[in-house]
Each structure stands twice: as structure tokens, then as C-alpha cells.
Design a protein around this motif. Structure first.
Motif, short mmCIF file in Angstrom:
data_model
loop_
_atom_site.label_atom_id
_atom_site.label_comp_id
_atom_site.label_asym_id
_atom_site.label_seq_id
_atom_site.Cartn_x
_atom_site.Cartn_y
_atom_site.Cartn_z
N PRO A 1 0.90 -1.39 0.06
CA PRO A 1 0.12 -0.05 -0.17
C PRO A 1 0.95 1.31 0.08
O PRO A 1 0.43 2.43 -0.38
CB PRO A 1 -0.89 -0.14 1.32
N VAL A 2 1.86 1.21 0.48
CA VAL A 2 2.65 2.53 0.62
C VAL A 2 3.23 2.88 -0.87
O VAL A 2 3.26 3.81 -1.36
CB VAL A 2 3.91 2.28 1.55
N ARG A 3 3.81 1.70 -1.60
CA ARG A 3 4.34 1.96 -2.99
C ARG A 3 3.17 2.46 -3.96
O ARG A 3 3.46 3.32 -4.50
CB ARG A 3 4.87 0.59 -3.45
N TYR A 4 2.03 1.95 -3.74
CA TYR A 4 0.96 2.12 -4.55
C TYR A 4 -0.11 3.00 -4.26
O TYR A 4 -1.25 3.18 -4.66
CB TYR A 4 0.41 0.70 -4.98
N ARG A 5 0.29 3.55 -3.41
CA ARG A 5 -0.67 4.66 -2.51
C ARG A 5 -1.31 5.66 -3.79
O ARG A 5 -2.55 6.12 -3.61
CB ARG A 5 -0.01 5.64 -1.47
N PRO A 6 -0.52 6.04 -4.65
CA PRO A 6 -1.31 7.07 -5.66
C PRO A 6 -2.57 6.27 -6.43
O PRO A 6 -3.37 6.96 -6.90
CB PRO A 6 -0.16 7.56 -6.70
N LEU A 7 -2.46 4.85 -6.48
CA LEU A 7 -3.59 4.10 -7.21
C LEU A 7 -4.56 4.11 -6.30
O LEU A 7 -5.94 3.97 -6.96
CB LEU A 7 -3.06 2.75 -7.46
N ILE A 8 -4.83 4.57 -5.09
CA ILE A 8 -6.03 4.53 -4.16
C ILE A 8 -6.77 5.67 -4.48
O ILE A 8 -8.14 5.25 -4.70
CB ILE A 8 -5.49 4.50 -2.72
N GLY A 9 -6.36 6.69 -5.28
CA GLY A 9 -7.34 8.05 -5.60
C GLY A 9 -8.05 7.38 -6.85
O GLY A 9 -9.19 7.54 -6.85
N ILE A 10 -7.41 6.52 -7.64
CA ILE A 10 -7.90 5.96 -8.96
C ILE A 10 -8.76 4.90 -8.54
O ILE A 10 -10.03 4.83 -8.98
CB ILE A 10 -6.92 5.66 -9.92
N ALA A 11 -8.56 4.15 -7.39
CA ALA A 11 -9.47 3.15 -7.05
C ALA A 11 -10.71 3.94 -6.46
O ALA A 11 -11.89 3.22 -6.58
CB ALA A 11 -8.86 2.41 -5.92
N ILE A 12 -10.81 5.01 -5.83
CA ILE A 12 -11.93 5.54 -5.34
C ILE A 12 -12.81 5.96 -6.43
O ILE A 12 -14.02 5.89 -6.52
CB ILE A 12 -11.71 6.79 -4.49
N LEU A 13 -12.20 6.63 -7.52
CA LEU A 13 -12.89 6.94 -8.60
C LEU A 13 -13.69 5.67 -9.38
O LEU A 13 -14.67 5.73 -9.88
CB LEU A 13 -11.88 7.70 -9.75
N GLU A 14 -12.82 4.62 -9.19
CA GLU A 14 -13.37 3.67 -9.74
C GLU A 14 -14.68 3.15 -9.41
O GLU A 14 -15.57 2.81 -9.89
CB GLU A 14 -12.32 2.20 -10.06
N LYS A 15 -14.76 3.00 -8.22
CA LYS A 15 -15.91 2.72 -7.28
C LYS A 15 -16.91 3.82 -7.34
O LYS A 15 -18.19 3.49 -7.45
CB LYS A 15 -15.64 2.64 -5.85
N LEU A 16 -16.79 5.11 -7.51
CA LEU A 16 -17.51 5.84 -7.64
C LEU A 16 -18.35 6.08 -8.98
O LEU A 16 -19.46 6.49 -9.45
CB LEU A 16 -16.95 7.50 -7.25
#
Length: 138
Positions: free
Chosen positions: A64-79
Motif C-alpha cells: 500500500p505504501v508503494r501504490y498509494r497513488p492508485l488509491i485515488g484512482i480506485a476511489i474513482l473506479e468505485k464512484l
């Protein structure tokens, strides 16, 4: 970081369990939700893209530390599924049932992903993406 790992691992597991049957369910979908699908490429394209995103959730769960920037994209995918689902439901164009239930789950997961992003920021501060003297990202 353990909480972030758990959130994304559970999201990926749920996604695989919920999506894989859909790859084999076009006929059942057509029977349950007439009229029949006239553009199957959209049906299978949705399932394909959604399944690929489960792999992104696995990546985030692993590091999760390395791929933290993808979390924002994951939020958008769910929205991207939750917001239209709620809008269609409020307009009377989406019945309460499987698709409505799926949209609600995506809304909850978007919220959990935002929580994971919030808690993950502390773990990554100071060494994220990398804080070394050479200025390179490891």
C-alpha cells in the motif's frame, strides 16, 4: 498499514467473487432483465475492465505504501458505478435489486478506500515514495 491491506484484499476478493460469474451469465441477465443485450461488447467490456481493477486492488493490498497513488484512482473506479447507480435509482430508472445492491457496495468501498488513503498517508510520510540521498525512487 495492516488496515489498508485488509480493505483492499477484501475488496479484491469480493470483486472476483461478484464479477467472475457475470462472464458466464449473459443469457441469465437477458432473461432476468429484458430486453436482451443488443451490444454484448459493452457487457463483456464492463466485466473485463472491472476484473482488471481487482488486480489493481491486489497490488495495493500487497504494497500500500508503494501504490498509494492508485488509491485515488480506485476511489474513482468505485464512484464510477456508485454515482450513476444512485442517480438512475433516484430517477426511477434502476430497480432495487442486484445492480442497486452492487452500486451500494461500491459506495461503501469508495468510502473505505478514502479511509485507507487517509490512514495510509501517515505510514508513507517521510519515506514515500522513497526518501534517500540519491533522489531515486525504489
Amino acid at each position: 498499514m495492516k488496515m489498508v491491506r485488509i480493505i483492499f484484499a477484501l475488496a479484491a476478493a469480493w470483486g472476483f467473487l461478484a464479477l467472475i460469474p457475470g462472464l458466464f451469465g449473459e443469457a441469465g441477465f437477458n432473461a432476468a432483465m429484458p430486453p436482451a443485450i443488443t451490444h454484448p461488447e459493452f457487457y463483456y467490456g464492463f466485466y473485463g475492465v472491472a476484473l482488471v481493477f481487482q488486480l489493481i486492488f491486489v497490488m495495493i493490498a500487497i504494497d500500500p505504501v508503494r501504490y498509494r497513488p492508485l488509491i485515488g484512482i480506485a476511489i474513482l473506479e468505485k464512484l464510477a458505478f456508485f454515482v450513476p447507480g444512485m442517480w438512475l435509482h433516484s430517477a426511477g430508472r434502476l430497480a432495487e435489486g442486484g445492480i442497486y445492491f452492487g452500486a451500494m457496495i461500491d459506495g461503501v468501498l469508495a468510502l473505505l478506500f478514502a479511509v485507507a488513503w487517509w490512514f495510509g498517508r501517515r505510514a508513507g510520510s517521510g519515506n514515500w515514495p522513497a526518501d534517500n540521498s540519491k533522489g531515486t525512487v525504489s
